[in-house]
Design a protein around this motif. Structure first.
Motif, PDB file in Angstrom:
ATOM      1  N   ALA A  93      44.317  43.036  77.564  1.00  0.00           N
ATOM      2  CA  ALA A  93      44.089  44.081  76.568  1.00  0.00           C
ATOM      3  C   ALA A  93      42.818  43.756  75.798  1.00  0.00           C
ATOM      4  CB  ALA A  93      45.285  44.171  75.624  1.00  0.00           C
ATOM      5  N   SER A  94      42.064  44.780  75.446  1.00  0.00           N
ATOM      6  CA  SER A  94      40.753  44.557  74.827  1.00  0.00           C
ATOM      7  C   SER A  94      40.828  44.335  73.324  1.00  0.00           C
ATOM      8  CB  SER A  94      39.837  45.743  75.127  1.00  0.00           C
ATOM      9  OG  SER A  94      40.386  46.935  74.608  1.00  0.00           O
ATOM     10  N   ARG A  95      42.024  44.266  72.784  1.00  0.00           N
ATOM     11  CA  ARG A  95      42.143  44.147  71.328  1.00  0.00           C
ATOM     12  C   ARG A  95      41.755  42.777  70.795  1.00  0.00           C
ATOM     13  NH1 ARG A  95      47.384  42.096  69.716  1.00  0.00           N
ATOM     14  NH2 ARG A  95      48.672  41.568  71.513  1.00  0.00           N
ATOM     15  N   ASP A  96      41.628  41.775  71.659  1.00  0.00           N
ATOM     16  CA  ASP A  96      41.324  40.422  71.205  1.00  0.00           C
ATOM     17  C   ASP A  96      40.328  39.793  72.171  1.00  0.00           C
ATOM     18  OD1 ASP A  96      41.247  37.779  70.402  1.00  0.00           O
ATOM     19  OD2 ASP A  96      43.409  37.598  70.113  1.00  0.00           O
ATOM     20  N   GLN A  97      39.044  39.860  71.835  1.00  0.00           N
ATOM     21  CA  GLN A  97      38.004  39.361  72.728  1.00  0.00           C
ATOM     22  C   GLN A  97      38.094  37.852  72.924  1.00  0.00           C
ATOM     23  OE1 GLN A  97      35.848  41.170  74.594  1.00  0.00           O
ATOM     24  NE2 GLN A  97      35.413  39.190  75.539  1.00  0.00           N
ATOM     25  N   LYS A  98      38.543  37.132  71.905  1.00  0.00           N
ATOM     26  CA  LYS A  98      38.666  35.679  72.041  1.00  0.00           C
ATOM     27  C   LYS A  98      39.704  35.314  73.095  1.00  0.00           C
ATOM     28  CE  LYS A  98      35.673  34.246  68.975  1.00  0.00           C
ATOM     29  NZ  LYS A  98      34.462  33.480  69.381  1.00  0.00           N
ATOM     30  N   PHE A  99      40.778  36.082  73.187  1.00  0.00           N
ATOM     31  CA  PHE A  99      41.779  35.812  74.209  1.00  0.00           C
ATOM     32  C   PHE A  99      41.203  36.086  75.594  1.00  0.00           C
ATOM     33  CE2 PHE A  99      45.461  37.031  76.870  1.00  0.00           C
ATOM     34  CZ  PHE A  99      46.165  35.835  76.797  1.00  0.00           C
ATOM     35  N   ALA A 100      40.436  37.174  75.728  1.00  0.00           N
ATOM     36  CA  ALA A 100      39.786  37.471  77.008  1.00  0.00           C
ATOM     37  C   ALA A 100      38.858  36.338  77.413  1.00  0.00           C
ATOM     38  CB  ALA A 100      39.022  38.793  76.911  1.00  0.00           C
ATOM     39  N   ASP A 101      38.118  35.799  76.447  1.00  0.00           N
ATOM     40  CA  ASP A 101      37.220  34.678  76.740  1.00  0.00           C
ATOM     41  C   ASP A 101      38.004  33.434  77.156  1.00  0.00           C
ATOM     42  OD1 ASP A 101      34.989  36.201  76.155  1.00  0.00           O
ATOM     43  OD2 ASP A 101      34.856  35.510  74.083  1.00  0.00           O
ATOM     44  N   ALA A 102      39.143  33.203  76.514  1.00  0.00           N
ATOM     45  CA  ALA A 102      39.973  32.050  76.875  1.00  0.00           C
ATOM     46  C   ALA A 102      40.479  32.173  78.312  1.00  0.00           C
ATOM     47  CB  ALA A 102      41.139  31.917  75.898  1.00  0.00           C
ATOM     48  N   VAL A 103      40.911  33.374  78.696  1.00  0.00           N
ATOM     49  CA  VAL A 103      41.363  33.614  80.071  1.00  0.00           C
ATOM     50  C   VAL A 103      40.220  33.354  81.046  1.00  0.00           C
ATOM     51  CG1 VAL A 103      42.147  35.405  81.685  1.00  0.00           C
ATOM     52  CG2 VAL A 103      43.162  35.242  79.400  1.00  0.00           C
ATOM     53  N   ARG A 104      39.034  33.809  80.695  1.00  0.00           N
ATOM     54  CA  ARG A 104      37.866  33.636  81.559  1.00  0.00           C
ATOM     55  C   ARG A 104      37.538  32.159  81.761  1.00  0.00           C
ATOM     56  NH1 ARG A 104      35.024  36.684  78.820  1.00  0.00           N
ATOM     57  NH2 ARG A 104      35.355  38.566  80.031  1.00  0.00           N
ATOM     58  N   TRP A 105      37.633  31.364  80.685  1.00  0.00           N
ATOM     59  CA  TRP A 105      37.233  29.962  80.779  1.00  0.00           C
ATOM     60  C   TRP A 105      38.274  29.101  81.484  1.00  0.00           C
ATOM     61  CZ3 TRP A 105      32.779  27.536  80.603  1.00  0.00           C
ATOM     62  CH2 TRP A 105      31.685  28.228  80.080  1.00  0.00           C
ATOM     63  N   VAL A 106      39.516  29.503  81.509  1.00  0.00           N
ATOM     64  CA  VAL A 106      40.496  28.787  82.329  1.00  0.00           C
ATOM     65  C   VAL A 106      40.135  28.961  83.805  1.00  0.00           C
ATOM     66  CG1 VAL A 106      42.914  28.688  83.064  1.00  0.00           C
ATOM     67  CG2 VAL A 106      42.351  28.885  80.637  1.00  0.00           C
ATOM     68  N   LEU A 107      39.765  30.186  84.206  1.00  0.00           N
ATOM     69  CA  LEU A 107      39.336  30.411  85.582  1.00  0.00           C
ATOM     70  C   LEU A 107      38.071  29.601  85.878  1.00  0.00           C
ATOM     71  CD1 LEU A 107      39.538  31.865  88.290  1.00  0.00           C
ATOM     72  CD2 LEU A 107      38.294  33.793  87.273  1.00  0.00           C
ATOM     73  N   HIS A 108      37.116  29.594  84.950  1.00  0.00           N
ATOM     74  CA  HIS A 108      35.915  28.782  85.135  1.00  0.00           C
ATOM     75  C   HIS A 108      36.283  27.311  85.342  1.00  0.00           C
ATOM     76  CE1 HIS A 108      33.335  32.094  84.464  1.00  0.00           C
ATOM     77  NE2 HIS A 108      33.278  32.054  83.146  1.00  0.00           N
ATOM     78  N   ALA A 109      37.277  26.847  84.613  1.00  0.00           N
ATOM     79  CA  ALA A 109      37.689  25.439  84.725  1.00  0.00           C
ATOM     80  C   ALA A 109      38.184  25.126  86.135  1.00  0.00           C
ATOM     81  CB  ALA A 109      38.770  25.123  83.696  1.00  0.00           C
TER      82      ALA A 109
END
Length: 353
Positions: A244-260
């Motif tokens: 959901a786009s309501r929390d950009q920080k959560f979207a970034d956290a999801v993205r960085w787990v995949l990057h990891a």
């Protein structure tokens, strides 16, 4: 471990006070909630990560006869649960059809959608959704019975083609037919299982889906070798995690787990050696990835060991791929575009620094 100890361990020290309050059931002020991050706060208060997955697709998300889930997207959910909540078991899988998936995400029934969802402009333009990282680069193709003696999609003029309803897959068929002056009769179905059933019963001449999906569908047929995936790839299908786009920080956290997970494969960090490398590696990038230099992602409400836990949950990106989709799995898929950037693929993680 007590609730207080668990959240003190999981989160940066400057946030421990707010975490302790909600772990003990105390009320948390609106300002504290804003500091912690709305969606991550809600997730940790609930204690379970809810992932929307397919209702049943071999290699990605499927239940066995005992009701146990397995697949690439299931393993991704486990990695996210480990990173965010400290344990890969703190997850709940929510099976969703193609019609249900985005609505369920928008209504807050799931936290992350990991369900073969293609990143497109029109979907990205919707206010409700944010695409948080491509985890599989795919393309659309066709599955046909060998006894039809068809070797190219150009020979499917007038054919009945089974396709999932309300998907980019159906739209791509319309585009392909128009571009090559073909006529297709679309037989729209609600689920992968319904498509396989219709194809098996002869209600359509071909199945069209993502190539990875077709490989999985082919494996469920009684005689897989009696069916052929045609050589044409008619679209680009970057499959992405969606939040959901309501929390950009959560979207970034999801993205960085995949990057990891992607970075871990590049640097040779596996589920088996991650803990040892966290202690002994002399590679500075590996040290930062595994948190030995302290937290780098406090602004995303992630502690220093989030990547270490995600990797230990099921392995790096390559381990997840090979176990569920690769040449040693039933699907026997090659890495192709999903290989590391330095091996001719598109998988590439930004620096951990």
């Amino acid at each position: 471990m007590t609730p207080t100890a668990f959240f003190d361990f999981l989160m940066p020290r400057r946030l421990a006070r707010a975490a302790t309050a909600f772990a003990l059931g105390f009320s948390v002020s609106q300002s504290q909630t804003a500091e912690l991050g709305t969606q991550m706060y809600e997730l940790r208060e609930r204690g379970t990560l809810r992932c929307g997955v397919d209702t049943g697709l071999e290699g990605f998300a499927r239940q066995d006869e005992d009701g146990n889930w397995n697949g690439f997207e299931v393993d991704l959910c486990r990695a996210y649960a480990a990173a965010f909540l400290g344990s890969p078991d703190r997850m709940q899988l929510v099976p969703l059809t193609t019609q249900e998936r985005l609505e369920a995400l928008g209504e807050g029934e799931v936290d992350i959608l990991l369900r073969n969802t293609t990143w497109t402009l029109t979907r990205d333009a919707q206010a409700d959704f944010s695409f948080a990282g491509v985890y599989y680069y795919d393309g659309q193709g066709f599955l046909v019975p060998r006894d039809l003696a068809i070797t190219s999609a150009r020979e499917l003029d007038g054919a009945r083609i089974c396709v999932l309803r309300n998907t980019t897959t159906a739209l791509n068929l319309v585009d392909y037919a128009q571009s090559h002056d073909l006529t297709f009769q679309l037989v729209e179905v609600a689920t992968v299982r319904a498509g396989i059933t219709a194809y098996r019963r002869g209600q359509c001449d071909a199945l069209s889906n993502d190539l990875s999906g077709l490989a999985g569908m082919r494996m469920t047929l009684e005689e897989p070798d009696a069916h052929l995936i045609l050589p044409e790839v008619i679209s680009k299908e970057p499959l992405s995690a969606v939040v959901a786009s309501r929390d950009q920080k959560f979207a970034d956290a999801v993205r960085w787990v995949l990057h990891a997970l992607v970075a871990a494969e590049e640097y040779g960090v596996t589920a088996a050696n991650a803990a040892e490398l966290a202690e002994n590696s002399t590679n500075a990038e590996v040290g930062r990835l595994l948190g030995t230099g302290g937290p780098l992602a406090e602004g995303l409400f992630l502690d220093a060991q989030f990547a270490l836990r995600a990797i230990e949950a099921g392995g790096n990106y390559g381990e997840l791929f090979e176990r569920n989709l690769g040449t040693t799995s039933g699907l026997n898929l090659r890495r192709g575009l999903n290989a590391q950037w330095n091996e001719g693929g598109l998988m590439y993680a930004p620096p951990f620094r």
